[in-house]
Design a protein around this motif. Structure first.
Motif, mmCIF file in Angstrom:
data_model
loop_
_atom_site.group_PDB
_atom_site.id
_atom_site.type_symbol
_atom_site.label_atom_id
_atom_site.label_comp_id
_atom_site.label_asym_id
_atom_site.label_seq_id
_atom_site.Cartn_x
_atom_site.Cartn_y
_atom_site.Cartn_z
ATOM 1 N N THR A 42 33.609 34.491 33.334
ATOM 2 C CA THR A 42 32.745 35.635 33.617
ATOM 3 C C THR A 42 33.390 36.876 32.995
ATOM 4 O OG1 THR A 42 33.888 36.192 35.674
ATOM 5 C CG2 THR A 42 32.053 34.626 35.835
ATOM 6 N N LEU A 43 32.679 37.987 32.985
ATOM 7 C CA LEU A 43 33.271 39.234 32.489
ATOM 8 C C LEU A 43 34.472 39.627 33.344
ATOM 9 C CD1 LEU A 43 30.130 41.362 31.605
ATOM 10 C CD2 LEU A 43 31.788 40.358 30.030
ATOM 11 N N GLN A 44 34.379 39.384 34.645
ATOM 12 C CA GLN A 44 35.493 39.686 35.555
ATOM 13 C C GLN A 44 36.706 38.824 35.200
ATOM 14 O OE1 GLN A 44 35.336 42.011 38.175
ATOM 15 N NE2 GLN A 44 37.539 41.736 38.224
ATOM 16 N N ASP A 45 36.486 37.541 34.912
ATOM 17 C CA ASP A 45 37.586 36.648 34.522
ATOM 18 C C ASP A 45 38.270 37.155 33.257
ATOM 19 O OD1 ASP A 45 37.038 34.900 36.639
ATOM 20 O OD2 ASP A 45 35.804 33.577 35.402
ATOM 21 N N ALA A 46 37.474 37.525 32.261
ATOM 22 C CA ALA A 46 38.032 37.987 30.982
ATOM 23 C C ALA A 46 38.831 39.277 31.164
ATOM 24 C CB ALA A 46 36.920 38.193 29.962
ATOM 25 N N GLY A 47 38.288 40.201 31.927
ATOM 26 C CA GLY A 47 38.991 41.461 32.167
ATOM 27 C C GLY A 47 40.289 41.256 32.933
ATOM 28 N N ASP A 48 40.232 40.424 33.971
ATOM 29 C CA ASP A 48 41.433 40.165 34.763
ATOM 30 C C ASP A 48 42.465 39.370 33.970
ATOM 31 O OD1 ASP A 48 40.466 41.580 36.893
ATOM 32 O OD2 ASP A 48 39.825 39.824 38.031
#
Length: 66
Positions: A42-48
């Motif tokens: 997810t975008l959250q996974d990529a950012g984190d």
């Protein structure tokens, strides 16, 4: 009665599987994410992943942008 038992066992299994998830940003989480295809992130996974695994910021640690 069988439906109640099935529901209870499903709830227990869900809690047990969720409890085994490594903490987001930990070394174990970074290693787990290395094994997950990038298309499933997810975008959250990529950012984190970028923040914790590439830039080596620790969870709960705020970055000073001064």
């Amino acid at each position: 009665m069988k439906k109640v038992f099935t529901f209870t066992m499903s709830a227990i299994a869900l809690v047990a599987l969720t409890a085994c998830e490594p903490e987001r940003g930990s070394d174990a989480w970074c290693k787990k994410m290395d094994g997950v295809p990038k298309g499933e992130w997810t975008l959250q996974d990529a950012g984190d992943y970028t923040k914790y695994c590439v830039l080596n910021q620790k969870p709960g640690e705020e970055q000073d942008n001064r």
